[in-house]
Structures are given as structure tokens and as C-alpha cells.
Design an enzyme around this catalytic site. Structure first.
Site, PDB file in Angstrom:
ATOM      1  N   TYR A   1      -1.777  -0.883  10.487  1.00  0.00           N
ATOM      2  CA  TYR A   1      -1.940  -1.223   9.057  1.00  0.00           C
ATOM      3  C   TYR A   1      -0.674  -0.851   8.300  1.00  0.00           C
ATOM      4  O   TYR A   1      -0.125  -1.651   7.523  1.00  0.00           O
ATOM      5  CB  TYR A   1      -3.153  -0.463   8.497  1.00  0.00           C
TER       6      TYR A   1
ATOM      7  N   SER B   1       0.872  -1.183   0.000  1.00  0.00           N
ATOM      8  CA  SER B   1       0.000   0.000   0.000  1.00  0.00           C
ATOM      9  C   SER B   1       0.902   1.224   0.000  1.00  0.00           C
ATOM     10  O   SER B   1       2.084   1.132   0.372  1.00  0.00           O
ATOM     11  CB  SER B   1      -0.849  -0.019   1.270  1.00  0.00           C
TER      12      SER B   1
HETATM   13  P1  NAD Z   1     -11.621  -5.791  -0.246  1.00  0.00           P
HETATM   14  O1  NAD Z   1     -12.111  -5.806   1.165  1.00  0.00           O
HETATM   15  O2  NAD Z   1     -12.528  -5.304  -1.308  1.00  0.00           O
HETATM   16  O3  NAD Z   1     -11.103  -7.233  -0.668  1.00  0.00           O
HETATM   17  C1  NAD Z   1     -10.311  -8.003   0.187  1.00  0.00           C
HETATM   18  C2  NAD Z   1     -10.665  -9.464   0.019  1.00  0.00           C
HETATM   19  O4  NAD Z   1      -9.765 -10.209   0.837  1.00  0.00           O
HETATM   20  C3  NAD Z   1     -12.065  -9.816   0.483  1.00  0.00           C
HETATM   21  O5  NAD Z   1     -12.718 -10.623  -0.469  1.00  0.00           O
HETATM   22  C4  NAD Z   1     -11.855 -10.578   1.768  1.00  0.00           C
HETATM   23  O6  NAD Z   1     -12.845 -11.581   2.002  1.00  0.00           O
HETATM   24  C5  NAD Z   1     -10.504 -11.196   1.525  1.00  0.00           C
HETATM   25  N1  NAD Z   1      -9.805 -11.524   2.766  1.00  0.00           N
HETATM   26  C6  NAD Z   1      -9.666 -10.752   3.846  1.00  0.00           C
HETATM   27  N2  NAD Z   1      -8.996 -11.409   4.789  1.00  0.00           N
HETATM   28  C7  NAD Z   1      -8.714 -12.617   4.298  1.00  0.00           C
HETATM   29  C8  NAD Z   1      -8.056 -13.763   4.810  1.00  0.00           C
HETATM   30  N3  NAD Z   1      -7.568 -13.774   6.049  1.00  0.00           N
HETATM   31  N4  NAD Z   1      -7.927 -14.838   4.024  1.00  0.00           N
HETATM   32  C9  NAD Z   1      -8.435 -14.846   2.776  1.00  0.00           C
HETATM   33  N5  NAD Z   1      -9.093 -13.803   2.249  1.00  0.00           N
HETATM   34  C10 NAD Z   1      -9.232 -12.706   3.017  1.00  0.00           C
HETATM   35  O7  NAD Z   1     -10.288  -4.926  -0.197  1.00  0.00           O
HETATM   36  P2  NAD Z   1      -9.295  -4.415  -1.334  1.00  0.00           P
HETATM   37  O8  NAD Z   1      -9.243  -2.964  -1.249  1.00  0.00           O
HETATM   38  O9  NAD Z   1      -9.537  -5.059  -2.600  1.00  0.00           O
HETATM   39  O10 NAD Z   1      -7.927  -4.935  -0.700  1.00  0.00           O
HETATM   40  C11 NAD Z   1      -7.042  -5.804  -1.348  1.00  0.00           C
HETATM   41  C12 NAD Z   1      -5.638  -5.482  -0.875  1.00  0.00           C
HETATM   42  O11 NAD Z   1      -5.301  -4.167  -1.301  1.00  0.00           O
HETATM   43  C13 NAD Z   1      -5.456  -5.503   0.620  1.00  0.00           C
HETATM   44  O12 NAD Z   1      -4.215  -6.110   0.926  1.00  0.00           O
HETATM   45  C14 NAD Z   1      -5.407  -4.037   0.980  1.00  0.00           C
HETATM   46  O13 NAD Z   1      -4.697  -3.793   2.159  1.00  0.00           O
HETATM   47  C15 NAD Z   1      -4.732  -3.467  -0.232  1.00  0.00           C
HETATM   48  N6  NAD Z   1      -4.927  -2.042  -0.443  1.00  0.00           N
HETATM   49  C16 NAD Z   1      -6.176  -1.514  -0.634  1.00  0.00           C
HETATM   50  C17 NAD Z   1      -6.318  -0.157  -0.824  1.00  0.00           C
HETATM   51  C18 NAD Z   1      -7.648   0.479  -1.034  1.00  0.00           C
HETATM   52  O14 NAD Z   1      -7.735   1.694  -1.002  1.00  0.00           O
HETATM   53  N7  NAD Z   1      -8.698  -0.256  -1.269  1.00  0.00           N
HETATM   54  C19 NAD Z   1      -5.201   0.667  -0.814  1.00  0.00           C
HETATM   55  C20 NAD Z   1      -3.954   0.101  -0.643  1.00  0.00           C
HETATM   56  C21 NAD Z   1      -3.839  -1.247  -0.463  1.00  0.00           C
END
Ligand code: NAD
Length: 585
Positions: free
Chosen positions: A468, A455
């Protein structure tokens, strides 16, 4: 001595030479005919042949003067493309008299196969042709002439670039010298050179015939190159579908050689591989899978590839595993790979969401897609997953450790349990994935790629996200360290650093130090803010595929993530001051 385990051998007489032909697999299946290059013998194909033999009738032969085939007398004039075409037809008639064969050529095996597939007298005898690291001399001749006639700085650059890569071709035209070198010191050191420069595993390869293969093979160049490049044929059109596999790090051939190939091969499928020249030794799994898919599609009368995504040449048929694939960035990434024709394993702790991703992936273009319900923080479950994937689907080519959860709140309000939860998923989940699947990739020894979703918080401190951000900084550093370690195994590692992306993460993120009602209010508010920013996860997915293709180490995605990345390097004090700003409540 042949190293083609289980092969049946026979001899084919043609034009004063005897060709040593080896066959594997069921002769009632479509025939795949593998033609080796220079300086090689048919054994260069042993790994690919073994993989194809379960499904096809696989045939290999030593080109005249190579391996156990006899050499023409005299050597001069004995290796013309016309004579090599006679040899091919004699072998094809002997092993598959009633059905056309599927040709596969590497290096000079591909150069001569281009002749076979573009001359009239072989029409109806070739069902398809897969070419790697060996252009048609006619197409190459026209490529040069076009650049000489209408030079632009770009075209001249291409000409000079390929000219420099062809240094060995000039040397092979000198009399006697190549023969002396190959029968002397070069022949002895060649296996070591291949191991060091090309990372070719030394399992019974090259064979002991190398010095004479290389000495005789010099006539392939002398008998054909100058004459064809000077007067290339104008009717060198392929009369069968062609699959072109381009190793992107080939030190002998530049990618631009194939820029206009559609003109000569109207039914062209392109594939690219991040590999050097000797792909039959270093990437047998990938080659066998592309050849098998191409042969099946031609036999079935289908157009290959079905996938039309921007990166279909690179990811078509590859096995890609994505964690957190049930939502947001993970789901969009699964779809982007599906569009590129990859086989997708969608992993999520939410089994239904993973199943929906897999189903949709199949509809979009993935030849296969599976869903697996696994919590990435559960080490045993991850071990079982790695075992199952390896046994049922194969070694993954691309792993995307993406599952993650949000946690917001000051350090003093963050309990040990909060820390454990977020570390378990965001960091340990990534560690388990890298350790288990990285080991499989390294053991296979045929490269691969690992992507870890970090991130922008990995390099942008904030008083609101201490836990985080710590997990994401750890993921970033883990990725950098792993990238250094796995470089020798040709496994790339990329850390993806998105900024604010409009996904579900805001609605599920935990907020510490507040009651349930306040937490729900803050979740709603941040979902609204992320919604207003409205950066789509599909763009992150696109950055992931591009990051792999370019083998980038760190990929900040979204303008704010790129800006913060620059500040973290050149003006970290600014980020530290921003970090102290209290988030609105
Ligand atoms: P999201 O919540 O839409 O999707 C995350 C998915 O991961 C969900 O389907 C959830 O069920 C699954 N998940 C969570 N914990 C889990 C576990 N222990 N085992 C298996 N599956 C699990 O979120 P997103 O934004 O798509 O996030 C994806 C990645 O991107 C994450 O690592 C997040 O930290 C990172 N990220 C997101 C953003 C943002 O702004 N959305 C920014 C930077 C980084």
C-alpha cells in the site's frame, strides 16, 4: 478585418463618431453586450462571444477611437465617461430597443460599464452587469480616500501595493510618449509580450488596429482618472445585479480593491479565477459559462449563486470529476464541491453508491451531477469514460483521482496477485486518470487542477503496509513530476496525504498471510480503531478544496500526517525506527 466569424455588422452614429457594432446569435434572445478594454478592440471577445452566441443575442462594439470605430475630434475631452455612456445608450437602443441588456466589461470596458450601471439615465436599460479586471473609478476613489484618512499598516500596504501595480497609469498621463511608443516599438512587440507574460494564444489577436487603439485609448485615462479619483461620485450605486469576476493573478489590479464592493453593489455575486489579466483570451470557457448562468438567473428572477459553500466563488459552475466517489473521502469531496455549486461527475466501481452520491450532490447545490460506473484500473473503461465526459459534459476543470483500496500484511506474505491488485487500483487508476483527463485539460489550454489522493503512508515507512505504501509513494512522486510538467499549461497538481480517516476502507482492506476468519477479525479491529480516532472524511474534503484554491503541492491532512511529514524531512531516522515496531495482531 473582423475575426468574429458569422457576425453581422452595422454602424451606430452618436456624438460625432461612428461606432462599429457586431451582432451574433438570435436577436429574440436576451442581449449580452460585451465591452472591451485597453488596448483592445471588440475582437478580444471573439472566443467568449462565439460560446455565448448559441444561447443569446451577443453584441460587441469598438469603443470610440478603437478598432473600426472613428475617433472624436479633438481627442482631448472626447473620451469622458459621460460621452462613453452616450455611446453605450446609442448602441443599446439600436440593438435592443425594447429590452434591457446584460452588460459584460473587461478592463476599461468594465471601468466604463461601472459608470453605465451607476448613473441615473441608464436605469431600466441594464438588466445585469458582469465586471472583470476593471473597477469603478468612483469606488476606487473612495477606496483610496478611506485609506488616506484612516491609515493602518494594513491599509497603507494595500495602498502601496495597488500604487505599484498602477505604474502604467502614470506613464499614460505623460504627453505624446505613449503615442510614440505604441505607434513604434511597443506596438510591434506587444503581441509577443502578451504571449509570454499572459500566455494569450495568438489566434488572430491582437488585431492590426492595436497601435492606434492604444494611442487613442491613452485619452481614456487622461480624460477621466485624475478628475474622478480626486472627486469620486457619492451616489455611484449599481442599479442592476452585478457579477464580479476577479482574476487572482492580475498584475494590474489587487483583489483588495473589491473588499467593500457590497456597499456599492447590493446584489453582488463574486467569482474568482486563478488567472492573469487577459481572461477573455485565456479563459473563454469559464467566462462564457459564468456569464450565461448569471444572465439566465437574472432573466429567471432567481438569486445567483444558489450554492453557499465557502468556495462557491471559485468552483461555482465548474466541472469536477471524482473517482471513488461512492464512499468515504470521495463522497465527502463530491458533497463539498456540490456545496460550492460545482457540477459533479461521481465515478465508482460501485454504481449504486455513485448514483446515491450524485443524487445527494444535486440536493446539496450542484447544478448538475452524474454517476458513472467505472473500475479505475480498467484502462479501456477509463478511456471510454474520458471520451464520454468530454462529449457529454465538457472538459473537466478539476479531477480528483481518489479511488483506492487498502492492503495490509508483511512483504513476504504479499503475493504477486496481491501486488498487482493494489498497484492496478491505487497507482494505475491514478495514471489512467491523469493521462486521459490531463491530456484533455492541456489540449483545451485553459488551466485546471488535478488532485491525487496519496496517503501519509507515502512518506512514512511501515513493516505492515509495504505494498500500500509503495503505491502511495508512487502517487506522491507522480503528482510532483506532473505538477512540474503541467505548470506551463496552468494546470495545478496536488497530492493529498491523509492519516487515519474514519471511512469504509478498513472494512474492505485486504490482510495478507491470514485466513478469511482472521482477515475479518482484523478488518473489524482496524475499523474500531479508526472509529475511535474518528477523523471525519469531510475534513479531508475541505483540505482538498483549500489545497486547490492555494495550489498546494502536498497536503498532509490530520495531525499525525502533518507530524510524520515534518519528521520525514527533518528526522527520517525516527520514522525508520517507528516503522520497525510490530503492529499488534
Ligand atoms: P472508502 O473505501 O470509504 O472509499 C473508496 C471508494 O473507492 C469506494 O466507494 C470504492 O467502491 C471505490 N473504489 C475502490 N476501488 C475502485 C476501483 N478500482 N474503481 C473505482 N472505484 C473504486 O475509502 P476512503 O478512505 O474514502 O479512501 C479514499 C482514498 O483515500 C483511497 O485512495 C485511500 O487509499 C486514501 N486514504 C484513506 C485513508 C483513510 O484512513 N481512510 C488514509 C489515507 C489515504
Amino acid at each position: 478585418m473582423t475575426v468574429l466569424t458569422g457576425a453581422r455588422e452595422r454602424w451606430v452614429r452618436t456624438g460625432g463618431v461612428e461606432l462599429c457594432v457586431a451582432e451574433l446569435g438570435d436577436p429574440s434572445q436576451p442581449t449580452v453586450l460585451l465591452v472591451h478594454g485597453y488596448p483592445d478592440s471588440k475582437e478580444v471577445w471573439s472566443q467568449v462571444a462565439a460560446r455565448l452566441a448559441d444561447h443569446f443575442h451577443v453584441v460587441l462594439y469598438d469603443v470610440r477611437g478603437h478598432g473600426r470605430s472613428t475617433a472624436p475630434q479633438p481627442l482631448r475631452g472626447g473620451f469622458t465617461l459621460e460621452k462613453l455612456t452616450d455611446d453605450f445608450l446609442a448602441v443599446a437602443d439600436a440593438v435592443s430597443p425594447d429590452r434591457p441588456v446584460h452588460l459584460v466589461g473587461h478592463d476599461w470596458g468594465s471601468v466604463q460599464s461601472w459608470e453605465f450601471v451607476t448613473v441615473k439615465r441608464t436605469e431600466g436599460r441594464i438588466a445585469s452587469f458582469t465586471s472583470m479586471s476593471g473597477p469603478s473609478l468612483d469606488h476606487f476613489g473612495h477606496w483610496i480616500q478611506k485609506r488616506m484618512k484612516r491609515p493602518t499598516p494594513r491599509r497603507m500596504g494595500q495602498l502601496l501595493g495597488q500604487g505599484a501595480k498602477s505604474w502604467y497609469v502614470y506613464l499614460l498621463h505623460t504627453p505624446a510618449l505613449p503615442e510614440m511608443a505604441w505607434r513604434g516599438p511597443l506596438g510591434k512587440t506587444w503581441p509577443r509580450i502578451l504571449r509570454r507574460m499572459e500566455r494569450v494564444p495568438s489566434d488572430n489577436y491582437p488585431t492590426s488596429s492595436l497601435p492606434s487603439d492604444a494611442a487613442h485609448g491613452a485619452w481614456l485615462y487622461r480624460d477621466n482618472v485624475r478628475s474622478r479619483l480626486r472627486r469620486p461620485r457619492t451616489d455611484a450605486y449599481a442599479h442592476a445585479p452585478v457579477q464580479l469576476i476577479t482574476p487572482l493573478a492580475d498584475v494590474f489590479l489587487s483583489e483588495q480593491l473589491y473588499d467593500e464592493l457590497e456597499l456599492w453593489a447590493p446584489q453582488l455575486t463574486r467569482r474568482t479565477l486563478p488567472a492573469k489579466h487577459w481572461v477573455p483570451r485565456t479563459r473563454p470557457d469559464q467566462l462564457a459559462s459564468w456569464v450565461a448562468a448569471f444572465v439566465r438567473s437574472v432573466e429567471g428572477g432567481r438569486q445567483e449563486p444558489r450554492a453557499t459553500g465557502r468556495y462557491a466563488d471559485r468552483f461555482g459552475g465548474q466541472l469536477v470529476l471524482i473517482t471513488g466517489a461512492g464512499s468515504g473521502i470521495g463522497r465527502a469531496t463530491a458533497y463539498a464541491f456540490a456545496e460550492a455549486g460545482a457540477r459533479v461527475v461521481a465515478v465508482d466501481r460501485d454504481g449504486e453508491a455513485a448514483a446515491r452520491t450524485a443524487e445527494m450532490s444535486r440536493l446539496i447545490g450542484a447544478p448538475d451531477a452524474w454517476a458513472e460506473t467505472v473500475d479505475v484500473s480498467d484502462e479501456q473503461a477509463m478511456e471510454k469514460l474520458a471520451e464520454k465526459v468530454a462529449t457529454e459534459y465538457g472538459v473537466v476543470d478539476v479531477l480528483v483521482n481518489n479511488a483506492g483500496i487498502g492492503l495490509s500484511g508483511s512483504f513476504l506474505d504479499t503475493t504477486s496477485d496481491d501486488w498487482r491488485t493494489v498497484l492496478d487500483v491505487n497507482l494505475w487508476g491514478v495514471i489512467h486518470g491523469c493521462r486521459l483527463f490531463g491530456r484533455q485539460m492541456a489540449d483545451r489550454g485553459q488551466g485546471g487542477h488535478i488532485v491525487n489522493t496519496a496517503s501519509a503512508a507515502a512518506y512514512q515507512p511501515s513493516r505492515a503496509l509495504p505494498a500500500y505504501s509503495t503505491t502511495k509513494a508512487a502517487v506522491l512522486m507522480l503528482s510532483e513530476c506532473l505538477r512540474a510538467e503541467l505548470a506551463d499549461d496552468r494546470i495545478g497538481v496536488t497530492a493529498i496525504c491523509p492519516g487515519f480517516v474514519n471511512t469504509n476502507i478498513t472494512s474492505t482492506a485486504r490482510f495478507t498471510g491470514v485466513d478469511a476468519e482472521e482477515e475479518a477479525r482484523r478488518q473489524k479491529r482496524s475499523a474500531r480503531l479508526y472509529g475511535m480516532r474518528n477523523y471525519p472524511p469531510e475534513k479531508v474534503a475541505e483540505a482538498i478544496l483549500r489545497g486547490i484554491v492555494n495550489n498546494e503541492a502536498v497536503v498532509p491532512v490530520t495531525p499525525e500526517a502533518r507530524g510524520a511529514h515534518l519528521l520525514s524531512r527533518f528526522a527520517p531516522g525516527v520514522l525508520r525506527r517507528i516503522a520497525r515496531v510490530k503492529p499488534p495482531v
